[in-house]
Design a protein around this motif. Structure first.
Motif, mmCIF file in Angstrom:
data_model
loop_
_atom_site.group_PDB
_atom_site.id
_atom_site.type_symbol
_atom_site.label_atom_id
_atom_site.label_comp_id
_atom_site.label_asym_id
_atom_site.label_seq_id
_atom_site.Cartn_x
_atom_site.Cartn_y
_atom_site.Cartn_z
ATOM 1 N N UNK A 131 0.801 -1.226 0.000
ATOM 2 C CA UNK A 131 0.000 0.000 0.000
ATOM 3 C C UNK A 131 0.836 1.279 0.000
ATOM 4 N N UNK A 132 2.156 1.138 -0.041
ATOM 5 C CA UNK A 132 3.031 2.314 -0.029
ATOM 6 C C UNK A 132 4.104 2.198 -1.106
ATOM 7 N N UNK A 158 7.521 4.262 -1.863
ATOM 8 C CA UNK A 158 8.461 5.303 -1.449
ATOM 9 C C UNK A 158 9.292 5.683 -2.667
ATOM 10 N N UNK A 201 4.985 8.073 -0.899
ATOM 11 C CA UNK A 201 5.778 8.902 0.010
ATOM 12 C C UNK A 201 7.020 9.363 -0.744
ATOM 13 N N UNK A 236 13.891 3.087 8.033
ATOM 14 C CA UNK A 236 12.746 3.859 8.527
ATOM 15 C C UNK A 236 11.541 3.824 7.593
ATOM 16 N N UNK A 237 11.701 3.208 6.437
ATOM 17 C CA UNK A 237 10.631 3.260 5.444
ATOM 18 C C UNK A 237 9.496 2.307 5.785
ATOM 19 N N UNK A 238 8.285 2.709 5.455
ATOM 20 C CA UNK A 238 7.147 1.799 5.578
ATOM 21 C C UNK A 238 7.352 0.649 4.594
ATOM 22 N N UNK A 239 6.969 -0.564 4.971
ATOM 23 C CA UNK A 239 7.092 -1.691 4.041
ATOM 24 C C UNK A 239 6.318 -1.408 2.762
#
Lengths: 287, 287, 287
Positions: C6-7, C9, C38, C62-65
């Motif tokens: 869902x993300x 980066x 992001x 630090x990144x969202x999966x």
């Protein structure tokens, strides 16, 4: 989705070239995935607490309710306190360092309700390295508040009266002349002053404006576009203060204005003819 | 969630240092919380209506359906009309000032269906101060359209034929030489021309390119990377127009090209040997 | 909503002035509307693969999966391979050119599981024009992965051992002096070195720092704010490496440091008094 707040409005001096802003976004998304982050600005000059506080104050009435995350923090790693300030009976919480940055915005929201120091270790990231509190302290606090963590769980209460105030310069009428100061120069070169329209009432429509570039005639007017070519205007800007403007030219560049520059507005102003060459300081092709 | 449109694509000359972009995001989120705002660019030079219109035209076929919010508005506060232009049988609506900014994109979407002037006071913010229409007029209109407000509720109909057109320069073949103009210099220094590949057909693979830096030989080629070191290429770029390029160097810097610079493409071109020193105008270490 | 990831980066050297970033956002939104993008940074210098790889390595924990989309691609249009690299048993996929950009981040995620070359024509946009692979190849691949398309559907498998490695310079102790290199200068002018705290242990708290501006005394310290006025510090930064810092001044500007600048840290350092004038290289008002 069970959010206490669904919006984080984010302001910093991080710039957009490094990964700082993106990493804070990522940390918030990891803690509270459904939250929307609105970037207010990250183009504040490094360490410019005053400029960021003014920007926040100009914006605050337009922000979506929720958490405001503001990080301009020259004292990171020192004893300055990281705080969260609840306002509007819990409608919003402002999160950031207690260095004056939040003060004007808090006041515009009716003053602080509850204030805590962000001391809860379990709501921080990492081992307490002291250089990136946006990532490790402020961002996580903002996200946890959105998730429903109570303000009091983030740290101990602080007396709101102990928060560092903002220092806002006030304009002053001396011998019929208004002594003022530039608060902000925007992208278009308009220079906002610490002057509200009523402050100008006694001075008339035609005034003199003394800047580092000399004395020029200026006219109090409604819109930027109402200015004649080469004419300097004192215009009510989008937040209701008086700004120095040229029509489609940079008043700041022409009149050597920057944040904190002192200016004097003089009643009546110089005769127009005598200063024509002064007004047209910069040739068009210099831009 | 009951949105008529779920995406606002946002383009402006606001820059990212001030709070303008963030405040417009906030206003949209306050009116239509579920809408997603995609920032197309806010780095347009102040007041550069032409550059913004070209950027929008280059992008429009890739945009998600929804509302396009475009604000480059040197005439804010004057009589220029704020408009909303429906295209594609209601698939999208373009919102912005009627100053030519939207025209090329509207044409690429098949032309205007319905057009209204954004005159509805109840769909604006504030008291009509005339300096920040992105916040007070255009942003709210975009958000209300997303929420399902009908175009006709935002103001009275305008004859689509009365919209200000875009002025797009056309290249011209004169005595076997193609007279063209730079439309856009991108971050990498590639200079897009108002030239499509068929315009070059008669000129051959080897041409001469006359720029403010002099006459240099250039080669019509497929990819940037196919260029030899120090060689100038005329390459079909990502939107299908011809761009002047150096491999991994800034053609704009080397050949003194900027938006609106006139160039001439000459058939055959000068002999390579004679101009080698001219081609390599800038030493590598000057960058 | 049935997303595999869902993300996204997103990191690039596209800058924010052109429409490149916005168009890639739009393409992703068109393919996978629910995905959140992001922006990690788009301020990488054009073609700076090394700088982007380092930025990604600093950020990755630090990144969202989800999917990491990284595009710094001087070889676009050549034979360099567009790839997708699955890591962490499918927790994340890194998408970008195989030019070393992804290598350090992949290693920090435990190394590659599956790797494919992005050759599937049906998962690309357009006709294969070779200049904007972020829009046509990488962005669509990232979006399709989020939508649930399997990695193997995007192209044929590649041997992970064949991926281009990152070249990370290593510091070296020679005759008691540590020879190091600047990895990154951040917005505040702090210059991160390829030095970890243990590398400094033998050198003591007081050292000499040899830079292009000469030899200055420096102190190994915990926080930026612990530095005295005009004192140079070697501080453990937010990712655990050693950075050259001045308190609230730009170490990079004062000491003429940029990415890849060589520096030497000398044991003991020069006597303080002898070099006071050298330390205070730049007067405060020069900033």
């Amino acid at each position: 989705m069970d959010l206490r707040y669904d919006t984080v409005t984010f302001l910093s001096d991080y710039g957009l070239d490094d990964e700082f802003v993106g990493v804070v976004h990522s940390v918030i998304r990891s803690i509270a995935p459904e939250v929307r982050v609105v970037d207010l600005s990250h183009g504040i000059a490094p360490y410019d607490v005053r400029g960021a506080g003014l920007l926040l104050a100009r914006s605050v009435e337009y922000l979506a309710p929720g958490v405001v995350l503001a990080v301009v923090d020259p004292g990171v790693g020192t004893t300055r306190r990281p705080v969260a300030v609840e306002v509007g009976d819990g409608a919003s919480v402002l999160v950031g360092p207690d260095n004056g940055l939040l003060a004007a915005a808090v006041a515009m929201c009716g003053g602080p309700d509850r204030v805590v120091e962000l001391s809860s270790v379990e709501h921080r990231l990492g081992d307490g390295s002291a250089t990136f509190d946006g990532r490790d302290v402020f961002g996580p606090a903002a996200a946890h508040l959105c998730s429903g963590v109570d303000l009091d769980d983030l740290g101990g209460r602080i007396d709101p009266a102990g928060l560092l105030p903002a220092v806002v310069p006030v304009c002053e009428l001396v011998d019929g002349n208004l002594h003022a100061e530039v608060l902000w120069v925007d992208r278009y070169g308009n220079a906002q002053l610490n002057v509200a329209p009523p402050d100008l009432e006694e001075l008339g429509e035609r005034v003199g404006l003394r800047t580092p570039a000399g004395l020029v005639p200026a006219r109090v007017t409604e819109t930027f576009a109402a200015l004649d070519e080469g004419e300097v205007g004192l215009v009510v800007d989008s937040v209701g203060l008086v700004a120095v403007a040229f029509d489609r030219r940079s008043a700041a560049a022409e009149l050597e204005l920057a944040a904190a520059t002192a200016v004097v507005i003089e009643s009546g102003g110089p005769p127009r003819a005598a200063v024509t060459t002064q007004v047209d300081l910069g040739p068009r092709d210099r831009r």
